[in-house]
Design a protein around this motif. Structure first.
Motif, PDB file in Angstrom:
ATOM      1  N   VAL A 144       0.827  -1.203   0.000  1.00  0.00           N
ATOM      2  CA  VAL A 144       0.000   0.000   0.000  1.00  0.00           C
ATOM      3  C   VAL A 144       0.866   1.260   0.000  1.00  0.00           C
ATOM      4  CG1 VAL A 144      -0.298   0.127   2.506  1.00  0.00           C
ATOM      5  CG2 VAL A 144      -2.100   1.015   0.992  1.00  0.00           C
ATOM      6  N   TYR A 145       2.106   1.128   0.438  1.00  0.00           N
ATOM      7  CA  TYR A 145       3.020   2.272   0.464  1.00  0.00           C
ATOM      8  C   TYR A 145       3.602   2.592  -0.915  1.00  0.00           C
ATOM      9  CZ  TYR A 145       2.734   1.526   5.472  1.00  0.00           C
ATOM     10  OH  TYR A 145       2.267   1.370   6.750  1.00  0.00           O
ATOM     11  N   ASP A 146       3.481   1.669  -1.868  1.00  0.00           N
ATOM     12  CA  ASP A 146       3.959   1.921  -3.225  1.00  0.00           C
ATOM     13  C   ASP A 146       2.957   2.831  -3.939  1.00  0.00           C
ATOM     14  OD1 ASP A 146       6.088   0.223  -2.756  1.00  0.00           O
ATOM     15  OD2 ASP A 146       5.092  -1.519  -3.639  1.00  0.00           O
ATOM     16  N   PRO A 147       3.443   3.701  -4.820  1.00  0.00           N
ATOM     17  CA  PRO A 147       2.521   4.631  -5.484  1.00  0.00           C
ATOM     18  C   PRO A 147       1.530   3.899  -6.397  1.00  0.00           C
ATOM     19  CG  PRO A 147       4.737   4.824  -6.401  1.00  0.00           C
ATOM     20  CD  PRO A 147       4.824   3.880  -5.238  1.00  0.00           C
ATOM     21  N   PRO A 148       0.329   4.442  -6.486  1.00  0.00           N
ATOM     22  CA  PRO A 148      -0.658   3.866  -7.402  1.00  0.00           C
ATOM     23  C   PRO A 148      -0.180   3.945  -8.850  1.00  0.00           C
ATOM     24  CG  PRO A 148      -1.699   5.424  -5.898  1.00  0.00           C
ATOM     25  CD  PRO A 148      -0.216   5.567  -5.717  1.00  0.00           C
ATOM     26  N   ASP A 149      -0.583   2.956  -9.645  1.00  0.00           N
ATOM     27  CA  ASP A 149      -0.293   2.945 -11.078  1.00  0.00           C
ATOM     28  C   ASP A 149      -1.637   2.861 -11.796  1.00  0.00           C
ATOM     29  OD1 ASP A 149       0.313   2.409 -13.726  1.00  0.00           O
ATOM     30  OD2 ASP A 149       1.977   1.071 -13.235  1.00  0.00           O
ATOM     31  N   PRO A 150      -2.171   4.007 -12.215  1.00  0.00           N
ATOM     32  CA  PRO A 150      -3.506   4.034 -12.813  1.00  0.00           C
ATOM     33  C   PRO A 150      -3.663   3.127 -14.035  1.00  0.00           C
ATOM     34  CG  PRO A 150      -2.728   6.269 -12.384  1.00  0.00           C
ATOM     35  CD  PRO A 150      -1.575   5.345 -12.134  1.00  0.00           C
ATOM     36  N   GLU A 151      -2.571   2.850 -14.747  1.00  0.00           N
ATOM     37  CA  GLU A 151      -2.672   2.013 -15.946  1.00  0.00           C
ATOM     38  C   GLU A 151      -2.734   0.527 -15.650  1.00  0.00           C
ATOM     39  OE1 GLU A 151      -0.079   2.961 -19.140  1.00  0.00           O
ATOM     40  OE2 GLU A 151      -0.192   5.115 -18.739  1.00  0.00           O
ATOM     41  N   LEU A 152      -2.200   0.095 -14.510  1.00  0.00           N
ATOM     42  CA  LEU A 152      -2.143  -1.340 -14.206  1.00  0.00           C
ATOM     43  C   LEU A 152      -3.000  -1.772 -13.020  1.00  0.00           C
ATOM     44  CD1 LEU A 152       1.669  -2.084 -14.639  1.00  0.00           C
ATOM     45  CD2 LEU A 152      -0.189  -2.626 -16.210  1.00  0.00           C
ATOM     46  N   ASP A 153      -3.170  -0.917 -12.038  1.00  0.00           N
ATOM     47  CA  ASP A 153      -3.773  -1.339 -10.771  1.00  0.00           C
ATOM     48  C   ASP A 153      -5.244  -1.726 -10.860  1.00  0.00           C
ATOM     49  OD1 ASP A 153      -1.344  -0.988  -9.555  1.00  0.00           O
ATOM     50  OD2 ASP A 153      -1.913   0.820  -8.446  1.00  0.00           O
ATOM     51  N   GLY A 154      -6.002  -1.076 -11.681  1.00  0.00           N
ATOM     52  CA  GLY A 154      -7.442  -1.340 -11.676  1.00  0.00           C
ATOM     53  C   GLY A 154      -8.037  -0.895 -10.352  1.00  0.00           C
ATOM     54  N   VAL A 155      -8.902  -1.706  -9.787  1.00  0.00           N
ATOM     55  CA  VAL A 155      -9.512  -1.391  -8.491  1.00  0.00           C
ATOM     56  C   VAL A 155      -8.520  -1.756  -7.401  1.00  0.00           C
ATOM     57  CG1 VAL A 155     -11.441  -1.873  -6.940  1.00  0.00           C
ATOM     58  CG2 VAL A 155     -11.827  -1.786  -9.413  1.00  0.00           C
ATOM     59  N   ARG A 156      -8.233  -0.801  -6.529  1.00  0.00           N
ATOM     60  CA  ARG A 156      -7.248  -0.983  -5.453  1.00  0.00           C
ATOM     61  C   ARG A 156      -7.984  -1.285  -4.144  1.00  0.00           C
ATOM     62  NH1 ARG A 156      -2.162   1.187  -5.912  1.00  0.00           N
ATOM     63  NH2 ARG A 156      -2.341   2.228  -3.894  1.00  0.00           N
ATOM     64  N   VAL A 157      -7.714  -2.472  -3.588  1.00  0.00           N
ATOM     65  CA  VAL A 157      -8.442  -2.936  -2.406  1.00  0.00           C
ATOM     66  C   VAL A 157      -7.454  -3.217  -1.271  1.00  0.00           C
ATOM     67  CG1 VAL A 157     -10.005  -4.685  -1.487  1.00  0.00           C
ATOM     68  CG2 VAL A 157     -10.184  -3.997  -3.894  1.00  0.00           C
ATOM     69  N   LEU A 158      -7.603  -2.501  -0.175  1.00  0.00           N
ATOM     70  CA  LEU A 158      -6.794  -2.751   1.016  1.00  0.00           C
ATOM     71  C   LEU A 158      -7.349  -3.993   1.710  1.00  0.00           C
ATOM     72  CD1 LEU A 158      -4.539  -1.818   2.971  1.00  0.00           C
ATOM     73  CD2 LEU A 158      -6.302  -0.494   4.170  1.00  0.00           C
ATOM     74  N   VAL A 159      -6.478  -4.972   2.001  1.00  0.00           N
ATOM     75  CA  VAL A 159      -6.922  -6.229   2.607  1.00  0.00           C
ATOM     76  C   VAL A 159      -6.303  -6.436   3.994  1.00  0.00           C
ATOM     77  CG1 VAL A 159      -7.520  -7.368   0.432  1.00  0.00           C
ATOM     78  CG2 VAL A 159      -5.179  -7.563   1.325  1.00  0.00           C
ATOM     79  N   ASP A 160      -5.976  -5.348   4.674  1.00  0.00           N
ATOM     80  CA  ASP A 160      -5.485  -5.394   6.052  1.00  0.00           C
ATOM     81  C   ASP A 160      -6.607  -4.970   6.988  1.00  0.00           C
ATOM     82  OD1 ASP A 160      -2.983  -6.106   5.143  1.00  0.00           O
ATOM     83  OD2 ASP A 160      -2.107  -4.113   5.394  1.00  0.00           O
ATOM     84  N   ARG A 161      -6.575  -5.463   8.210  1.00  0.00           N
ATOM     85  CA  ARG A 161      -7.596  -5.107   9.187  1.00  0.00           C
ATOM     86  C   ARG A 161      -7.378  -3.694   9.733  1.00  0.00           C
ATOM     87  NH1 ARG A 161     -11.575  -8.179  10.970  1.00  0.00           N
ATOM     88  NH2 ARG A 161     -10.597 -10.021  10.111  1.00  0.00           N
ATOM     89  N   LEU A 162      -6.111  -3.286   9.832  1.00  0.00           N
ATOM     90  CA  LEU A 162      -5.778  -1.968  10.374  1.00  0.00           C
ATOM     91  C   LEU A 162      -5.295  -1.056   9.250  1.00  0.00           C
ATOM     92  CD1 LEU A 162      -3.708  -3.199  13.454  1.00  0.00           C
ATOM     93  CD2 LEU A 162      -6.133  -2.556  13.413  1.00  0.00           C
ATOM     94  N   TRP A 163      -5.595   0.243   9.380  1.00  0.00           N
ATOM     95  CA  TRP A 163      -5.107   1.195   8.394  1.00  0.00           C
ATOM     96  C   TRP A 163      -3.594   1.305   8.531  1.00  0.00           C
ATOM     97  CZ3 TRP A 163      -7.246   3.037   4.207  1.00  0.00           C
ATOM     98  CH2 TRP A 163      -6.548   4.004   3.486  1.00  0.00           C
ATOM     99  N   PRO A 164      -2.849   1.359   7.420  1.00  0.00           N
ATOM    100  CA  PRO A 164      -1.385   1.430   7.474  1.00  0.00           C
ATOM    101  C   PRO A 164      -0.890   2.711   8.156  1.00  0.00           C
ATOM    102  CG  PRO A 164      -2.177   1.035   5.235  1.00  0.00           C
ATOM    103  CD  PRO A 164      -3.362   1.321   6.071  1.00  0.00           C
TER     104      PRO A 164
END
Length: 122
Positions: free
Chosen positions: A10-30
């Motif tokens: 989650v700390y890596d920058p978003p990549d709008p061309e590859l990521d698609g829908v970005r879903v956090l799957v951790d119980r706690l916020w980073p």
């Protein structure tokens, strides 16, 4: 058609061309990460390992047993409903599962990616 499910910290920058829908799957916020910087589209807490399982694993539990215990947790009604939602999202286009752990592939996120990329249970 095969589902495209990626893993990323989650700390890596978003990549709008590859990521698609970005879903956090951790119980706690980073820690130390703003919601704007994270670029998270959805937060699927229900499929994250329980706090008890996380503590057990970090206390010296084995990877194999972690995966077994986690598989049991994913059979809960809430987790199964969230998995069904994530499968539907993945069927519509690419999904990137986000986690704060240093090795996403060796974590619960890797287990989830394999479940989502494979055939839906009957």
């Amino acid at each position: 058609m095969a589902r495209v499910v990626r893993l990323k910290r989650v700390y890596d920058p978003p990549d709008p061309e590859l990521d698609g829908v970005r879903v956090l799957v951790d119980r706690l916020w980073p820690r130390g990460l703003s919601k704007e910087a994270a670029g998270v589209d959805a937060w699927a807490k229900a499929v994250a390992p329980s706090g008890e399982l996380r503590k057990w694993f970090h206390g010296g539990g084995s990877v194999a047993e972690f995966r077994e215990r986690y598989a049991v947790e994913l059979r809960s009604e809430e987790a199964e409903a969230e998995l069904a939602r994530l499968r539907a999202v993945a069927a519509a286009g690419p999904v990137t599962l986000l986690t704060a752990v240093k090795d996403p592939g060796g974590s619960h996120a890797g287990v989830l990616a394999a479940l989502l990329a494979g055939p839906a249970p009957s």
